[in-house]
Motif scaffolding. Structure first.
Motif, PDB file in Angstrom:
ATOM      1  N   LYS A 129      13.040  -0.077  -6.599  1.00 27.44           N
ATOM      2  CA  LYS A 129      14.247  -0.402  -5.830  1.00 27.44           C
ATOM      3  C   LYS A 129      14.596   0.739  -4.872  1.00 27.44           C
ATOM      4  CE  LYS A 129      19.098  -1.728  -6.691  1.00 27.44           C
ATOM      5  NZ  LYS A 129      20.083  -2.016  -7.785  1.00 27.44           N
ATOM      6  N   ARG A 130      14.584   1.948  -5.390  1.00 28.85           N
ATOM      7  CA  ARG A 130      14.965   3.110  -4.583  1.00 28.85           C
ATOM      8  C   ARG A 130      13.976   3.369  -3.450  1.00 28.85           C
ATOM      9  NH1 ARG A 130      13.728   8.291  -6.041  1.00 28.85           N
ATOM     10  NH2 ARG A 130      13.704   7.785  -8.264  1.00 28.85           N
ATOM     11  N   ILE A 131      12.687   3.153  -3.715  1.00 32.68           N
ATOM     12  CA  ILE A 131      11.660   3.397  -2.693  1.00 32.68           C
ATOM     13  C   ILE A 131      11.911   2.558  -1.442  1.00 32.68           C
ATOM     14  CG2 ILE A 131       9.213   2.934  -2.169  1.00 32.68           C
ATOM     15  CD1 ILE A 131       8.579   3.975  -4.997  1.00 32.68           C
ATOM     16  N   VAL A 132      12.353   1.326  -1.643  1.00 35.06           N
ATOM     17  CA  VAL A 132      12.604   0.446  -0.496  1.00 35.06           C
ATOM     18  C   VAL A 132      13.981   0.713   0.119  1.00 35.06           C
ATOM     19  CG1 VAL A 132      12.934  -1.951   0.215  1.00 35.06           C
ATOM     20  CG2 VAL A 132      11.005  -1.341  -1.241  1.00 35.06           C
ATOM     21  N   ILE A 133      14.990   0.850  -0.721  1.00 35.23           N
ATOM     22  CA  ILE A 133      16.338   1.078  -0.188  1.00 35.23           C
ATOM     23  C   ILE A 133      16.378   2.357   0.651  1.00 35.23           C
ATOM     24  CG2 ILE A 133      18.701   1.716  -0.828  1.00 35.23           C
ATOM     25  CD1 ILE A 133      18.512  -0.255  -3.132  1.00 35.23           C
ATOM     26  N   GLU A 134      15.728   3.415   0.160  1.00 35.96           N
ATOM     27  CA  GLU A 134      15.728   4.693   0.869  1.00 35.96           C
ATOM     28  C   GLU A 134      14.565   4.823   1.851  1.00 35.96           C
ATOM     29  OE1 GLU A 134      15.898   7.807  -2.032  1.00 35.96           O
ATOM     30  OE2 GLU A 134      17.795   7.096  -2.894  1.00 35.96           O
ATOM     31  N   GLU A 189       7.964   4.952   3.994  1.00 35.56           N
ATOM     32  CA  GLU A 189       7.650   5.139   5.407  1.00 35.56           C
ATOM     33  C   GLU A 189       6.938   6.463   5.692  1.00 35.56           C
ATOM     34  OE1 GLU A 189      11.204   4.567   7.659  1.00 35.56           O
ATOM     35  OE2 GLU A 189      11.084   2.358   7.530  1.00 35.56           O
ATOM     36  N   GLN A 190       6.982   7.396   4.763  1.00 29.46           N
ATOM     37  CA  GLN A 190       6.327   8.686   4.992  1.00 29.46           C
ATOM     38  C   GLN A 190       4.838   8.653   4.657  1.00 29.46           C
ATOM     39  OE1 GLN A 190       7.416  11.774   1.876  1.00 29.46           O
ATOM     40  NE2 GLN A 190       8.868  10.147   1.327  1.00 29.46           N
ATOM     41  N   TYR A 191       4.342   7.488   4.209  1.00 31.17           N
ATOM     42  CA  TYR A 191       2.936   7.362   3.826  1.00 31.17           C
ATOM     43  C   TYR A 191       2.183   6.449   4.783  1.00 31.17           C
ATOM     44  CZ  TYR A 191       4.851   9.357  -0.410  1.00 31.17           C
ATOM     45  OH  TYR A 191       5.512  10.181  -1.297  1.00 31.17           O
ATOM     46  N   GLY A 192       0.878   6.713   4.917  1.00 34.66           N
ATOM     47  CA  GLY A 192       0.048   5.906   5.779  1.00 34.66           C
ATOM     48  C   GLY A 192      -0.245   4.542   5.197  1.00 34.66           C
ATOM     49  N   LYS A 193      -0.643   3.613   6.047  1.00 33.46           N
ATOM     50  CA  LYS A 193      -0.916   2.247   5.621  1.00 33.46           C
ATOM     51  C   LYS A 193      -2.349   2.033   5.139  1.00 33.46           C
ATOM     52  CE  LYS A 193       2.598  -0.015   8.460  1.00 33.46           C
ATOM     53  NZ  LYS A 193       2.915  -1.129   9.392  1.00 33.46           N
ATOM     54  N   VAL A 214       0.837  -1.205   0.000  1.00 28.97           N
ATOM     55  CA  VAL A 214       0.000   0.000   0.000  1.00 28.97           C
ATOM     56  C   VAL A 214       0.866   1.246   0.000  1.00 28.97           C
ATOM     57  CG1 VAL A 214      -1.681   1.345   1.315  1.00 28.97           C
ATOM     58  CG2 VAL A 214      -1.956  -1.129   1.117  1.00 28.97           C
ATOM     59  N   ARG A 215       1.846   1.284   0.889  1.00 30.97           N
ATOM     60  CA  ARG A 215       2.686   2.478   1.001  1.00 30.97           C
ATOM     61  C   ARG A 215       3.648   2.615  -0.182  1.00 30.97           C
ATOM     62  NH1 ARG A 215       4.823   3.537   7.027  1.00 30.97           N
ATOM     63  NH2 ARG A 215       5.583   1.384   7.015  1.00 30.97           N
ATOM     64  N   ILE A 216       4.083   1.497  -0.722  1.00 30.64           N
ATOM     65  CA  ILE A 216       4.945   1.551  -1.903  1.00 30.64           C
ATOM     66  C   ILE A 216       4.173   2.128  -3.085  1.00 30.64           C
ATOM     67  CG2 ILE A 216       6.155   0.138  -3.626  1.00 30.64           C
ATOM     68  CD1 ILE A 216       7.004  -1.688  -1.271  1.00 30.64           C
ATOM     69  N   CYS A 217       2.909   1.744  -3.226  1.00 31.73           N
ATOM     70  CA  CYS A 217       2.098   2.280  -4.321  1.00 31.73           C
ATOM     71  C   CYS A 217       1.922   3.793  -4.175  1.00 31.73           C
ATOM     72  CB  CYS A 217       0.739   1.590  -4.364  1.00 31.73           C
ATOM     73  SG  CYS A 217       0.795  -0.057  -5.121  1.00 31.73           S
ATOM     74  N   LYS A 218       1.745   4.257  -2.956  1.00 32.12           N
ATOM     75  CA  LYS A 218       1.633   5.706  -2.735  1.00 32.12           C
ATOM     76  C   LYS A 218       2.943   6.406  -3.095  1.00 32.12           C
ATOM     77  CE  LYS A 218      -1.901   5.375   0.881  1.00 32.12           C
ATOM     78  NZ  LYS A 218      -2.226   5.616   2.309  1.00 32.12           N
ATOM     79  N   ALA A 219       4.047   5.770  -2.753  1.00 35.87           N
ATOM     80  CA  ALA A 219       5.346   6.350  -3.097  1.00 35.87           C
ATOM     81  C   ALA A 219       5.562   6.362  -4.606  1.00 35.87           C
ATOM     82  CB  ALA A 219       6.463   5.563  -2.402  1.00 35.87           C
ATOM     83  N   LEU A 220       5.099   5.324  -5.289  1.00 38.46           N
ATOM     84  CA  LEU A 220       5.201   5.291  -6.748  1.00 38.46           C
ATOM     85  C   LEU A 220       4.432   6.436  -7.374  1.00 38.46           C
ATOM     86  CD1 LEU A 220       4.810   1.470  -7.524  1.00 38.46           C
ATOM     87  CD2 LEU A 220       6.801   2.877  -8.069  1.00 38.46           C
TER      88      LEU A 220
END
Length: 427
Positions: free
Chosen positions: A408-413, A417-421, A365-371
């Motif tokens: 890759k960058r979203i997880v490495i960096e 974590e700045q987005y809600g679940k 969920v949070r990775i999709c928001k970061a994308l």
């Protein structure tokens, strides 16, 4: 799937330079700076779709009621025209296809027609990974027949939570099954079921079988008529780019022509008899009989544009590009995302894979928001799935490469974590 050599941006660009689908990118409204990976949920708008909407609006403006039988696209016959254009995508005769209704209303139509509980045959067979609306419709139809869905809807279990084994479906084809309704492609994992085999096994047991082709039409060619599939339904707004809430489609094998639809309506009548205004239904001997009401003419316009593109590109070539670019993405995922908590949730074999990639991660969920913040548009399906769809017509290999690098960058960096679940209302 083993990555034999390091894939670089250079290779992605080389694929793009040789890609015969590259010119089709100019046929769609691509937003500058954005990478669209959600065409398996809603296809992009084509430039010709806008033209076709204007043409049909103009026919209303200029012809008024005479637009039903006059003009470039006479409204009264437009569903039949589109049905003939759509038929090659599913391997059917034009008379076996009807562009009408919505996916769920069409499910109600075909199930109410083919679900005929009799004696000990009272149950419907589905699977536990299918799209919820299909289950809601099946439960509703079972209730309308006076049965309890908890007892009379059988859902084949998944062994791994991702896929359904054809052997398990066949084992569930017991002599109390009155109807089988399955997806062609599972919406989460992208698994493509063996439709031909399942149809043969169902018919050996005298069970009618139908499919929901929402997640395959426009990405995977089928041969429904040759395989003698009894019926199928689909939407036209995913790979077929028909627009949000687009008119849907259904298929009924010609061996069933002439039967009265479970939900009869104005368009169930033979077209040359329709305006006789008789209260005795003279059933149309085609899939057109299953169109309940008047066509949503203005909503048909974008489908004209899309099906013209498919007629030019040909579905077999679309499939070849789709398989190649999803394989390229899967290879990149294995190369770049190893050890970052990602896993691949779709079949790796070409013959078992639909048109999208299923990427799993506990922080989906949070990775999709970061994308989205990175101008990449994916979608999320609970509990942990990121769906990515490189579309043959408008996705480039360079965009696939970029998408994987950003994952890759979203997880490495730890950008996620700045987005809600909490998931978005529409995801």
């Amino acid at each position: 799937m083993n990555v034999e050599k390091l894939i670089t941006i250079k290779e992605a660009k080389e694929y793009d330079s040789k890609d015969e689908f590259q010119p089709y990118r100019n046929e769609f409204f691509l937003q500058p700076g954005k990478i669209y990976m959600d065409g398996n949920s809603l296809g992009l708008m084509s430039k010709q779709a806008e033209v076709k909407v204007d043409e049909l609006m103009d026919s209303w403006k200029q012809l008024a009621i005479q637009g039903w039988t006059n003009g470039k696209y006479p409204w009264f016959y437009l569903p039949e025209k589109l049905s003939a254009m759509c038929a090659p995508l599913i391997g059917a005769e034009s008379e076996e296809v009807s562009i009408c209704g919505s996916t769920t209303s069409n499910i109600h139509q075909v199930v109410s027609t083919f679900y005929k509980p009799n004696g000990k045959k009272t149950k419907i067979l589905a699977d536990e990974l299918t799209f919820p609306s299909d289950i809601y419709a099946l439960q509703s139809q079972i209730k309308l027949q006076g049965y309890d869905p908890d007892e009379h809807l059988i859902q084949v279990k998944s062994r791994d939570g991702r896929m359904i084994e054809e052997d398990d479906i066949i084992a569930a084809m017991t002599d109390d099954i009155a109807l089988i309704f399955l997806p062609t492609v599972l919406y989460r994992s992208g698994q493509l079921l063996d439709i031909e085999r399942l149809t043969k096994e169902a018919h050996k047991r005298g069970i009618p079988i139908g499919f929901d082709a929402c997640h395959s039409i426009g990405a995977v060619p089928h041969r429904f008529s040759e395989w003698e599939v009894d019926f199928a339904v689909w939407c036209n707004y995913k790979y077929l780019n028909g627009g949000p809430g687009s008119v849907a489609g259904l298929y009924v094998n010609k061996k069933h022509f002439g039967i009265t639809p479970g939900l009869a309506g104005w368009y169930s009548s033979k077209k040359d008899k329709q305006f006789d205004m008789s209260h005795t239904l003279d059933v149309e001997e085609s899939a057109g009989a299953f169109q309940v009401g008047t066509s949503h003419v203005l909503s048909l316009a974008p489908i004209i544009a899309s099906l013209e593109l498919f007629a030019e590109a040909e579905i077999e070539r679309v499939r070849q590009k789709s398989l190649h670019i999803t394989r390229f993405m899967l290879q990149l995922i294995e190369q770049e995302l190893d050890g970052l908590g990602y896993s691949i949730g779709n079949p790796m074999e070409d013959e078992r894979r639909g048109g999208h990639v299923c990427l799993e991660h506990d922080e989906a969920v949070r990775i999709c928001k970061a994308l989205v913040a990175e101008n990449i548009i994916p979608d999320n399906r609970p509990p942990n799935i990121i769906r990515l769809a490189p579309i043959a017509f408008y996705t480039s290999y360079e965009e696939v490469f970029t998408t994987v690098q950003i994952l890759k960058r979203i997880v490495i960096e730890k950008q996620y974590e700045q987005y809600g679940k909490e998931r978005n209302v529409v995801s």
